[in-house]
Design an enzyme around this catalytic site. Structure first.
Site, PDB file in Angstrom:
ATOM      1  N   PHE A 136      43.832  49.695  41.586  1.00 17.78           N
ATOM      2  CA  PHE A 136      42.366  50.036  41.119  1.00 17.78           C
ATOM      3  C   PHE A 136      41.594  48.927  41.129  1.00 17.78           C
ATOM      4  O   PHE A 136      41.656  47.854  40.474  1.00 17.78           O
ATOM      5  CB  PHE A 136      42.585  50.651  39.670  1.00 17.78           C
ATOM      6  N   ASP A 144      42.917  40.201  41.817  1.00 18.40           N
ATOM      7  CA  ASP A 144      42.160  41.041  40.926  1.00 18.40           C
ATOM      8  C   ASP A 144      42.776  40.783  39.484  1.00 18.40           C
ATOM      9  O   ASP A 144      43.601  41.440  39.118  1.00 18.40           O
ATOM     10  CB  ASP A 144      41.952  42.429  41.295  1.00 18.40           C
ATOM     11  N   LYS A 146      36.715  42.267  31.480  1.00 16.91           N
ATOM     12  CA  LYS A 146      37.239  43.043  30.420  1.00 16.91           C
ATOM     13  C   LYS A 146      37.567  41.905  29.243  1.00 16.91           C
ATOM     14  O   LYS A 146      36.607  41.871  28.707  1.00 16.91           O
ATOM     15  CB  LYS A 146      38.642  43.623  30.791  1.00 16.91           C
TER      16      LYS A 146
END
Length: 425
Positions: free
Chosen positions: A137, A238, A267
Site C-alpha cells: 500500500f 516506504d 504518520k
C-alpha cells in the site's frame, strides 16, 4: 448529540467513499485512551493508523506546537523559509539509514512522499518504470494507487492507472510464496515485460502495512539491494507506517543492515500533526530542478515543530526498546491462546508492529469473518482494533508506544476474551 444522530448527519454530508471502521465519535483523547461524545472510554490500539506512536497529545508535542503557534503558522517555505524546517531536515539526514551524504524534502502526506520519491527517482535515472509488490500500500493518489497491490477498495472504479508500473509477489511463506519465488518473478518480469535498464526504482515496505503486516526477511532485502545495484535501479523504502520506533528501531530497514537510496516517511513523524518527508542520497535528491518539488503546505511550521518534539520523545523515553518490550508481551499472550483458539495461524511482527492472522478452524482458509468478530467483540468491550490483509483476516496492533502498563494489561485481557468469545459467536 448521540452517535446515531451524528452517523445520520455524517452519511448525509460526507461521501460514502470515506469509509469508517467504527461509529465512535471522538470527543477527547489522552495517550492511549479516547473518550467519545457520550463519555464512553476506549483503549486505542489503532493510534490513528500508526500516527500517534508517542500517544495522543503528548505534552512535549503539544508544548512545541503551542510555542510555534505563538510565532507563525504558515509562510510557505518556498516563499519565506524558516529555520526549524532546515533543522528537521538536518536531523533526518543524520538518522535515516545510510553513511552517505543525504538531503530531505518535506510534504504533507505519505502518498505525497511516495509520489515525490518516484518523481525524484525518474529525474535522477532518466528512466520511467517502477516496480512494486503485491499486497503493498502506497497511497490513494493515482501513482499511489498504481503502486498499491490491492484492487478493492483502493483502485476499483477509478479507471486506468498510470503506466510503467509493474508488480511482483511479495514473499509470504505462510501463503506459499517464498523469497526465491518472488525473486524469480522479478527476473521473469525483466525477461518478459520490462527491460531492467528502463526501471527507475523498486519500492518496498519493509513490513507490509495494509497488506497484512508481513515482514520482509533480511536475506530478501539484501538480494533486492544487489539486483538494484546490478541494474542501476534505485531502492525506495516506504517507511510511512514502519517508521519512528514502531518496529523497535527508528526505521525498519535498520533491522536488516540494508540501505535504501530513498526513504519515504509520514504518520509517526508528526505525532498527530500532518507532515511527511523524503530523505535520500544527496545527489539523487538534487536531480529535480528548482520548483520541481514542494507544495503550499509542505513542511508546515506546526508539523515541523511537532516532528522535532517526536524525535526528542522517542530518544528520551527510549521508545524503540519500549516497542520491543510491548510487542514481546503481546505476542507471548497471543501465542498462549493457540490451543484454545485454533483459528490463530500466525503471530508476527517486529517491535510493536504486530499482527495475528486467523483461518477458519474447519476449512483452514483465511477467515475475514472471524477477524471481524474479534474486532467487534473487542470494540464492545472498549478496545479499538484494526483489521488488514489481502484476505481481511489479519488484526494489526498499533497502540501508542507510550501506552501505560496497566492499560496495556487491560487491553490484553480484553483481546483474549474477545478471541475466545468470537469462537462461539
Amino acid at each position: 448529540m448521540t452517535a446515531t444522530s451524528l452517523a445520520d448527519r455524517r452519511n448525509a454530508a460526507i461521501s460514502r467513499g470515506v469509509g469508517v471502521t467504527t461509529q465512535i465519535y471522538a470527543d477527547r483523547a489522552e495517550n492511549s485512551e479516547i473518550w467519545d461524545k457520550e463519555g464512553k472510554r476506549y483503549i486505542d490500539f489503532a493510534a490513528g493508523i500508526a500516527v500517534v506512536n508517542t500517544g495522543h497529545r503528548h505534552p512535549r508535542v503539544i508544548e512545541a506546537v503551542k510555542k510555534q503557534l505563538d510565532r507563525f503558522t504558515h509562510t510557505c517555505h518556498q516563499v519565506v523559509p524558516y529555520e526549524n524546517y532546515v533543522e528537521l531536515a538536518e536531523r533526518l539526514n543524520e538518522v535515516v539509514p545510510g553513511s552517505f551524504a543525504k538531503k530531505t524534502i518535506f510534504v504533507t502526506t505519505g502518498a505525497e512522499a511516495v509520489e515525490n520519491a518516484v518523481k525524484i527517482a525518474r529525474a535522477a535515472t532518466g528512466r520511467q518504470a517502477v516496480i512494486a509488490f503485491g499486497g503493498g500500500f502506497h497511497g490513494r493518489t493515482f501513482m499511489g494507487m498504481a503502486l498499491t497491490g490491492k484492487v478493492v477498495p483502493y483502485k476499483v472504479g477509478f479507471g486506468a492507472m498510470p503506466g510503467d508500473v509493474f508488480h511482483v509477489p511479495f514473499p509470504v511463506e505462510l501463503h506459499g510464496q517464498t523469497a526465491e519465488q518472488s525473486l524469480g518473478a522479478l527476473k521473469k518480469l525483466f525477461a518478459a515485460d520490462v527491460d531492467p535498464n528502463r526501471v527507475a526504482a523498486i519500492i518496498i515496505e519493509p513490513v507490509q502495512g495494509e497488506g497484512g503486516f508481513y515482514p520482509a526477511t533480511t536475506a530478501f532485502l539484501k538480494q533486492l539491494r544487489e539486483i538494484c545495484d546490478q541494474h542501476g535501479i534505485l531502492l525506495i523504502a516506504d517507511e510511512v507506517q514502519t517508521g519512528f520506533a514502531r518496529t523497535g528501531k527508528l526505521f525498519a530497514m535498520e533491522h536488516h543492515g540494508v540501505v535504501a537510496d530513498l526513504t519515504t516517511m509520514a504518520k509517526g513523524l508528526g505525532g498527530g500533526f500532518p507532515i511527511a518527508a523524503v530523505t535520500g542520497r544527496a545527489e539523487i535528491m538534487d536531480a529535480p530542478g528548482p520548483g520541481g518539488l514542494g507544495g503550499t503546505y509542505a513542511g508546515n511550521p506546526l508539523g515541523v515543530a511537532a516532528a522535532h518534539a517526536v524525535l526528542d520523545v522517542i530518544k528520551d523515553e527510549d521508545l524503540c526498546n519500549r516497542a520491543t518490550s510491548l510487542g514481546n508481551r503481546l505476542k507471548q499472550r497471543l501465542e498462549s491462546l493457540r490451543e484454545k483458539a485454533p483459528e490463530i495461524v500466525d503471530v508476527r511482527g517486529p517491535g510493536f508492529m504486530n499482527a495475528v492472522e486467523f483461518n477458519d478452524a474447519t476449512t483452514k482458509l483465511p477467515s475475514a469473518d472471524f477477524a471481524n468478530k474479534v474486532r467487534l467483540k473487542a470494540l464492545e468491550k472498549g478496545l479499538i482494533l484494526l483489521t488488514c490483509g489481502v484476505h481481511g483476516n489479519v488484526i494489526r496492533f498499533l497502540a501508542p508506544l507510550t501506552v501505560q502498563d496497566n492499560i496495556f494489561a487491560e487491553a490484553l485481557d480484553i483481546l483474549e476474551a474477545s478471541i475466545l468469545e468470537a469462537r462461539s459467536a
